[in-house]
Design a protein around this motif. Structure first.
Motif, PDB file in Angstrom:
ATOM      1  N   ALA A  19       0.834  -1.207   0.000  1.00  0.00           N
ATOM      2  CA  ALA A  19       0.000   0.000   0.000  1.00  0.00           C
ATOM      3  C   ALA A  19       0.866   1.254   0.000  1.00  0.00           C
ATOM      4  O   ALA A  19       0.608   2.221  -0.750  1.00  0.00           O
ATOM      5  CB  ALA A  19      -0.926   0.003   1.217  1.00  0.00           C
ATOM      6  N   ALA A  23       1.050   4.025  -2.936  1.00  0.00           N
ATOM      7  CA  ALA A  23       0.765   5.419  -2.580  1.00  0.00           C
ATOM      8  C   ALA A  23       1.892   6.337  -3.041  1.00  0.00           C
ATOM      9  O   ALA A  23       1.651   7.460  -3.513  1.00  0.00           O
ATOM     10  CB  ALA A  23       0.560   5.546  -1.068  1.00  0.00           C
ATOM     11  N   GLY A 106      -5.587  -0.449  -1.901  1.00  0.00           N
ATOM     12  CA  GLY A 106      -5.710   0.524  -0.821  1.00  0.00           C
ATOM     13  C   GLY A 106      -4.752   1.688  -0.983  1.00  0.00           C
ATOM     14  O   GLY A 106      -5.098   2.843  -0.696  1.00  0.00           O
ATOM     15  N   GLY A 107      -3.534   1.417  -1.452  1.00  0.00           N
ATOM     16  CA  GLY A 107      -2.570   2.483  -1.665  1.00  0.00           C
ATOM     17  C   GLY A 107      -2.997   3.456  -2.740  1.00  0.00           C
ATOM     18  O   GLY A 107      -2.791   4.678  -2.614  1.00  0.00           O
ATOM     19  N   VAL A 109      -6.135   4.104  -3.610  1.00  0.00           N
ATOM     20  CA  VAL A 109      -7.255   4.873  -3.048  1.00  0.00           C
ATOM     21  C   VAL A 109      -6.731   5.949  -2.102  1.00  0.00           C
ATOM     22  O   VAL A 109      -7.190   7.103  -2.116  1.00  0.00           O
ATOM     23  CB  VAL A 109      -8.237   3.928  -2.325  1.00  0.00           C
ATOM     24  N   LEU A 110      -5.754   5.600  -1.273  1.00  0.00           N
ATOM     25  CA  LEU A 110      -5.178   6.560  -0.335  1.00  0.00           C
ATOM     26  C   LEU A 110      -4.532   7.735  -1.066  1.00  0.00           C
ATOM     27  O   LEU A 110      -4.711   8.903  -0.676  1.00  0.00           O
ATOM     28  CB  LEU A 110      -4.142   5.860   0.538  1.00  0.00           C
ATOM     29  N   ALA A 111      -3.780   7.451  -2.111  1.00  0.00           N
ATOM     30  CA  ALA A 111      -3.130   8.519  -2.868  1.00  0.00           C
ATOM     31  C   ALA A 111      -4.169   9.469  -3.467  1.00  0.00           C
ATOM     32  O   ALA A 111      -4.021  10.697  -3.402  1.00  0.00           O
ATOM     33  CB  ALA A 111      -2.254   7.923  -3.971  1.00  0.00           C
ATOM     34  N   ASP A 112      -5.227   8.920  -4.050  1.00  0.00           N
ATOM     35  CA  ASP A 112      -6.277   9.767  -4.606  1.00  0.00           C
ATOM     36  C   ASP A 112      -6.922  10.616  -3.518  1.00  0.00           C
ATOM     37  O   ASP A 112      -7.217  11.806  -3.724  1.00  0.00           O
ATOM     38  CB  ASP A 112      -7.338   8.908  -5.303  1.00  0.00           C
ATOM     39  N   ALA A 113      -7.155  10.020  -2.346  1.00  0.00           N
ATOM     40  CA  ALA A 113      -7.776  10.759  -1.252  1.00  0.00           C
ATOM     41  C   ALA A 113      -6.897  11.913  -0.797  1.00  0.00           C
ATOM     42  O   ALA A 113      -7.390  13.017  -0.500  1.00  0.00           O
ATOM     43  CB  ALA A 113      -8.053   9.814  -0.075  1.00  0.00           C
ATOM     44  N   MET A 114      -5.570  11.702  -0.745  1.00  0.00           N
ATOM     45  CA  MET A 114      -4.672  12.761  -0.293  1.00  0.00           C
ATOM     46  C   MET A 114      -4.688  13.972  -1.215  1.00  0.00           C
ATOM     47  O   MET A 114      -4.427  15.098  -0.778  1.00  0.00           O
ATOM     48  CB  MET A 114      -3.239  12.219  -0.189  1.00  0.00           C
ATOM     49  N   LEU A 119     -12.243   8.734  -4.839  1.00  0.00           N
ATOM     50  CA  LEU A 119     -11.566   7.625  -4.171  1.00  0.00           C
ATOM     51  C   LEU A 119     -11.387   6.417  -5.073  1.00  0.00           C
ATOM     52  O   LEU A 119     -10.363   5.732  -5.000  1.00  0.00           O
ATOM     53  CB  LEU A 119     -12.328   7.230  -2.905  1.00  0.00           C
ATOM     54  N   THR A 191      -6.906   4.008 -10.242  1.00  0.00           N
ATOM     55  CA  THR A 191      -6.687   5.454 -10.185  1.00  0.00           C
ATOM     56  C   THR A 191      -6.580   6.012 -11.597  1.00  0.00           C
ATOM     57  O   THR A 191      -5.751   5.549 -12.393  1.00  0.00           O
ATOM     58  CB  THR A 191      -5.411   5.793  -9.382  1.00  0.00           C
TER      59      THR A 191
END
Length: 254
Positions: A19, A23, A106-107, A109-114, A119, A191
């Motif tokens: 992840a 990210a 998950g990584g 999704v996390l990068a997009d969220a940041m 998401l 992504t």
């Protein structure tokens, strides 16, 4: 596999490490495209961030799980150790692969969220071309050749530096920009950014990576011969060094 940590912990570390790697790849790609319109500069920023992030993750998490972060590496470790029982068991392979793919998604999704992106938005970046598949064969073959070759010559302690350096170089000398990792490939389909890959392009990339892993193992055999029964088998992308073998398992990664 390492006897120091239970499988559940090792799988969790594989998920977290993969992840974090994705990210880094996706997040640096987004950041690069927001800072400049120059494609070359974008790729340079993306590759440099990946080199630094990957090297750190290998050194940091390798002693726990071996820091594979890559199903191709895990499968290669199983294949080379299947006759002696020194490699991962099939149960380990399944747990690692599931953790790596889950972590990769998950990584992304996390990068997009940041960066305030949706998401989950599947990539529209088409990479469906034969020359890209060849690039993935070459990138993955070189990665496996390096990882398992380092173990054969007793220089596994250099793996965090050399594996990260190889991935950074392969960003530039392969047409595909060196995904070289089935889990990361799947994660990057989630992504729609600079580092993404369209879902329709994923399957050929995965097939090319598996072919590349097989070619890499052939290159190891050609270069270093048959592994002696007494040799320490590769435990992952950066298999452990002789000094660490009594207590720690070294790592990899891409």
């Amino acid at each position: 596999m390492s006897g120091e940590a239970p499988l559940a912990r090792r799988a969790a570390v594989e998920a977290l490490g993969t992840a974090a790697l994705v990210a880094v790849v996706v997040g640096s790609g987004i950041q690069a495209t927001e800072l400049t319109r120059d494609i070359g500069v974008q790729l340079l920023a993306n590759s440099l961030a990946t080199v630094f992030g990957l090297g750190m993750l290998i050194a940091f998490l390798g002693p726990v799980s071996g820091a594979h972060f890559n199903p191709a590496v895990t499968l290669a470790a199983w294949f080379t150790g299947r006759g002696t029982g020194d490699g991962p068991a099939l149960r380990d392979v399944g747990a690692y692969a599931a953790a790596q793919v889950t972590g990769a998604i998950g990584g992304a999704v996390l990068a997009d969220a940041m960066f305030g992106r949706p998401l989950v938005r599947l990539s529209t970046h088409d990479r469906f071309a034969a020359h890209l598949w060849l690039g993935e064969v070459v990138a993955t073959a070189g990665l496996i050749w390096l990882i398992f070759g380092l173990t054969r010559v007793g220089r596994a302690q250099l793996a965090p530096l050399l594996v990260a350096s190889y991935i950074g170089a392969a960003y530039w000398f392969t047409s595909s920009t060196s995904f070289a990792n089935p889990a990361v490939t799947i994660g990057r389909a989630f992504t729609d950014t600079f580092a993404g890959i369209a879902p329709s392009s994923v399957a050929p990339f995965l097939a090319a990576q598996l072919v590349g892993a097989a070619v890499g193992l052939v290159l190891v055999a050609i270069s270093f011969g048959r592994r002696p029964d007494t040799a320490t088998p590769p435990k992952g992308a950066t298999a452990r060094s002789s000094e660490e073998s009594s207590s720690e398992e070294s790592a990899l990664t891409s």
